[in-house]
Design an enzyme around this catalytic site. Structure first.
Site, PDB file in Angstrom:
ATOM      1  N   ASN A   1       0.865  -1.184   0.000  1.00 12.47           N
ATOM      2  CA  ASN A   1       0.000   0.000   0.000  1.00 12.47           C
ATOM      3  C   ASN A   1       0.900   1.230   0.000  1.00 12.47           C
ATOM      4  O   ASN A   1       1.529   1.532   1.003  1.00 12.47           O
ATOM      5  CB  ASN A   1      -0.884  -0.029   1.258  1.00 12.47           C
ATOM      6  CG  ASN A   1      -1.690   1.243   1.435  1.00 12.47           C
ATOM      7  OD1 ASN A   1      -1.817   2.045   0.509  1.00 12.47           O
ATOM      8  ND2 ASN A   1      -2.244   1.434   2.621  1.00 12.47           N
ATOM      9  N   TRP A   2       0.948   1.915  -1.129  1.00 14.94           N
ATOM     10  CA  TRP A   2       1.859   3.059  -1.260  1.00 14.94           C
ATOM     11  C   TRP A   2       1.287   4.333  -0.630  1.00 14.94           C
ATOM     12  O   TRP A   2       1.951   5.369  -0.625  1.00 14.94           O
ATOM     13  CB  TRP A   2       2.185   3.315  -2.739  1.00 14.94           C
ATOM     14  CG  TRP A   2       3.017   2.252  -3.377  1.00 14.94           C
ATOM     15  CD1 TRP A   2       3.510   1.118  -2.781  1.00 14.94           C
ATOM     16  CD2 TRP A   2       3.470   2.213  -4.740  1.00 14.94           C
ATOM     17  NE1 TRP A   2       4.240   0.386  -3.696  1.00 14.94           N
ATOM     18  CE2 TRP A   2       4.227   1.034  -4.896  1.00 14.94           C
ATOM     19  CE3 TRP A   2       3.299   3.049  -5.842  1.00 14.94           C
ATOM     20  CZ2 TRP A   2       4.816   0.679  -6.122  1.00 14.94           C
ATOM     21  CZ3 TRP A   2       3.886   2.707  -7.057  1.00 14.94           C
ATOM     22  CH2 TRP A   2       4.639   1.535  -7.186  1.00 14.94           C
ATOM     23  N   LYS A   3       0.049   4.263  -0.158  1.00 17.09           N
ATOM     24  CA  LYS A   3      -0.586   5.434   0.492  1.00 17.09           C
ATOM     25  C   LYS A   3      -0.399   6.682  -0.374  1.00 17.09           C
ATOM     26  O   LYS A   3      -0.409   6.590  -1.598  1.00 17.09           O
ATOM     27  CB  LYS A   3      -0.035   5.619   1.902  1.00 17.09           C
ATOM     28  CG  LYS A   3      -0.048   4.334   2.721  1.00 17.09           C
ATOM     29  CD  LYS A   3       0.172   4.579   4.184  1.00 17.09           C
ATOM     30  CE  LYS A   3       0.321   3.252   4.900  1.00 17.09           C
ATOM     31  NZ  LYS A   3       0.084   3.326   6.312  1.00 17.09           N
TER      32      LYS A   3
ATOM     33  N   HIS B   1      -9.565   0.489   4.595  1.00 20.00           N
ATOM     34  CA  HIS B   1      -8.295   0.683   5.302  1.00 20.00           C
ATOM     35  C   HIS B   1      -8.544   1.552   6.533  1.00 20.00           C
ATOM     36  O   HIS B   1      -9.362   2.472   6.505  1.00 20.00           O
ATOM     37  CB  HIS B   1      -7.269   1.341   4.375  1.00 20.00           C
ATOM     38  CG  HIS B   1      -5.890   1.344   4.955  1.00 20.00           C
ATOM     39  ND1 HIS B   1      -5.489   2.288   5.871  1.00 20.00           N
ATOM     40  CD2 HIS B   1      -4.841   0.498   4.782  1.00 20.00           C
ATOM     41  CE1 HIS B   1      -4.234   2.020   6.220  1.00 20.00           C
ATOM     42  NE2 HIS B   1      -3.826   0.942   5.583  1.00 20.00           N
TER      43      HIS B   1
ATOM     44  N   GLU C   1      -7.002   3.936   7.803  1.00 17.65           N
ATOM     45  CA  GLU C   1      -6.839   5.385   7.619  1.00 17.65           C
ATOM     46  C   GLU C   1      -8.088   6.002   7.003  1.00 17.65           C
ATOM     47  O   GLU C   1      -8.457   7.132   7.309  1.00 17.65           O
ATOM     48  CB  GLU C   1      -5.579   5.669   6.777  1.00 17.65           C
ATOM     49  CG  GLU C   1      -4.319   5.444   7.601  1.00 17.65           C
ATOM     50  CD  GLU C   1      -3.094   5.025   6.812  1.00 17.65           C
ATOM     51  OE1 GLU C   1      -3.061   5.199   5.584  1.00 17.65           O
ATOM     52  OE2 GLU C   1      -2.155   4.503   7.448  1.00 17.65           O
TER      53      GLU C   1
ATOM     54  N   GLU D   1      -5.508  -5.759  10.118  1.00 20.95           N
ATOM     55  CA  GLU D   1      -4.494  -4.741  10.376  1.00 20.95           C
ATOM     56  C   GLU D   1      -4.796  -4.039  11.698  1.00 20.95           C
ATOM     57  O   GLU D   1      -5.603  -3.098  11.737  1.00 20.95           O
ATOM     58  CB  GLU D   1      -4.510  -3.699   9.264  1.00 20.95           C
ATOM     59  CG  GLU D   1      -4.192  -4.261   7.895  1.00 20.95           C
ATOM     60  CD  GLU D   1      -3.625  -3.178   6.988  1.00 20.95           C
ATOM     61  OE1 GLU D   1      -2.454  -3.284   6.645  1.00 20.95           O
ATOM     62  OE2 GLU D   1      -4.337  -2.219   6.682  1.00 20.95           O
TER      63      GLU D   1
ATOM     64  N   GLY E   1       2.184   1.623  10.723  1.00 22.35           N
ATOM     65  CA  GLY E   1       3.089   2.769  10.639  1.00 22.35           C
ATOM     66  C   GLY E   1       3.749   3.130  11.962  1.00 22.35           C
ATOM     67  O   GLY E   1       4.341   4.199  12.085  1.00 22.35           O
TER      68      GLY E   1
ATOM     69  N   SER F   1       3.306  -2.808  10.125  1.00 24.92           N
ATOM     70  CA  SER F   1       4.768  -2.791  10.286  1.00 24.92           C
ATOM     71  C   SER F   1       5.440  -4.106   9.884  1.00 24.92           C
ATOM     72  O   SER F   1       6.372  -4.562  10.544  1.00 24.92           O
ATOM     73  CB  SER F   1       5.137  -2.397  11.719  1.00 24.92           C
ATOM     74  OG  SER F   1       4.638  -1.100  12.015  1.00 24.92           O
TER      75      SER F   1
ATOM     76  N   GLY G   1       2.748  -1.403   4.268  1.00 24.44           N
ATOM     77  CA  GLY G   1       2.787   0.036   3.972  1.00 24.44           C
ATOM     78  C   GLY G   1       4.223   0.481   3.747  1.00 24.44           C
ATOM     79  O   GLY G   1       4.795   0.307   2.673  1.00 24.44           O
ATOM     80  N   GLY G   2       4.823   1.047   4.794  1.00 24.41           N
ATOM     81  CA  GLY G   2       6.154   1.647   4.707  1.00 24.41           C
ATOM     82  C   GLY G   2       7.191   0.813   3.964  1.00 24.41           C
ATOM     83  O   GLY G   2       7.898   1.329   3.083  1.00 24.41           O
TER      84      GLY G   2
HETATM   85  C1  PEP Z   1      -0.796  -0.274   5.791  1.00 28.04           C
HETATM   86  O1  PEP Z   1      -0.751   0.852   5.331  1.00 28.04           O
HETATM   87  O2  PEP Z   1      -1.734  -1.005   5.486  1.00 28.04           O
HETATM   88  C2  PEP Z   1       0.268  -0.731   6.693  1.00 28.04           C
HETATM   89  C3  PEP Z   1       0.176  -1.920   7.222  1.00 28.04           C
HETATM   90  O3  PEP Z   1       1.314   0.141   6.927  1.00 28.04           O
HETATM   91  P1  PEP Z   1       2.726  -0.205   7.643  1.00 28.04           P
HETATM   92  O4  PEP Z   1       3.247  -1.481   7.002  1.00 28.04           O
HETATM   93  O5  PEP Z   1       3.599   0.975   7.343  1.00 28.04           O
HETATM   94  O6  PEP Z   1       2.454  -0.394   9.090  1.00 28.04           O
END
Ligand code: PEP
Length: 251
Positions: free
Chosen positions: A9-11, A95, A97, A167, A173, A213, A234-235
């Site tokens: 997920n590049w957000k 998601h 967010e 999640e 994050g 993470s 994500g990251g």
């Molecule tokens: C996400 O955005 O779905 C996510 C899991 O982010 P991260 O891996 O950065 O925690």
């Protein structure tokens, strides 16, 4: 057997040039990986570019959200029909967010999921509890409500087009990953719930991803759990090397 799926997920990151560079760097690192589905979810404006860059590689493209109508007077929205048209195969829905900052509810998640499936997209349906909910022992209650709400009136025949992503909000994050055991506990709960809502055979087949993470250093422990079928990242998906390290969890 459930094919593992690793999704990035590049957000709200990556210009067109950066997105193209990332795909060009990633593809050769993962081209020989067999039996792992690879998906990346760029911002809407980069989808077309990423679809072209991914070309004949094994990388598939997802959107990060969609609306539930095909077309109409809905300024600012993007429909599943248009996502399909631009070359998406998947879409992330619900998601945390979007739930936290953009008013997403179980009802809108359900509408979007139905519309996406109807259009032929595979949905990555996200659920997860906040830290306060975990600390007040409400994790299972919250996950059950999100899942029952998100899957409401979706028939068993459509379930192969849904991948569930667990999640925990407190792990997204933050650098705090759920332990393998904490994640497995919720994944097993989700699978049992799917068995209850649908049937044991549907529950056996449905893929449940972990997100929060995930890094090359913790993917192996997570993937060794019986009910964890992949990851939503994500990251660590923003850099080719770390995302490839996760995709190559088998070694
Ligand atoms: C996400 O955005 O779905 C996510 C899991 O982010 P991260 O891996 O950065 O925690």
């Amino acid at each position: 057997m459930r094919t593992p799926l690793i999704a990035g997920n590049w957000k709200l990151f990556k210009t067109l040039a950066e997105a193209t560079a990332l795909i060009n760097e990633l593809a050769p690192l993962v081209n020989d990986v067999k039996d792992v589905e690879i998906v990346v979810a760029p911002v809407f404006t980069a989808i077309s570019t990423v679809v072209s860059a991914a070309g004949k590689t094994a990388v598939r493209v997802a959107a990060q959200d969609c609306y539930w109508e095909d077309e109409g007077a809905f300024t600012g929205e993007v429909s599943p029909k248009l996502l399909k048209d631009v070359g998406c195969s998947h879409v992330i829905i619900g998601h945390s967010e979007r739930r936290q900052y953009f008013g997403e509810t179980d009802d809108t998640v359900n509408r979007k999921t139905k519309a996406a499936i109807r259009t032929g997209l595979t949905v990555l349906l996200c659920v997860g509890e906040s830290l306060a909910q975990r600390e007040s022992n409400d994790t299972f209650k919250v996950i059950e409500a999100q899942l029952r709400g998100g899957l409401a009136d979706i028939p068993a025949a459509e379930l192969p087009h849904i991948v569930i992503a667990y999640e925990p909000v407190w792990a997204i994050g933050t650098g705090k990953t759920a332990s393998d055991t904490q994640a497995q506990e919720v994944h097993a709960f989700i699978r049992a719930l799917v068995a209850q809502i649908y049937s044991p055979s549907e529950a056996d087949a449905v893929r449940i991803l972990y997100g929060g993470s995930v890094k090359p250093e913790n993917i192996n422990g997570l993937m060794s759990q019986p009910d964890i079928d992949g990851a939503l990242v994500g990251g660590a998906s923003l850099k080719a090397e770390s995302f490839a390290g996760i995709i190559r969890f088998k070694g």
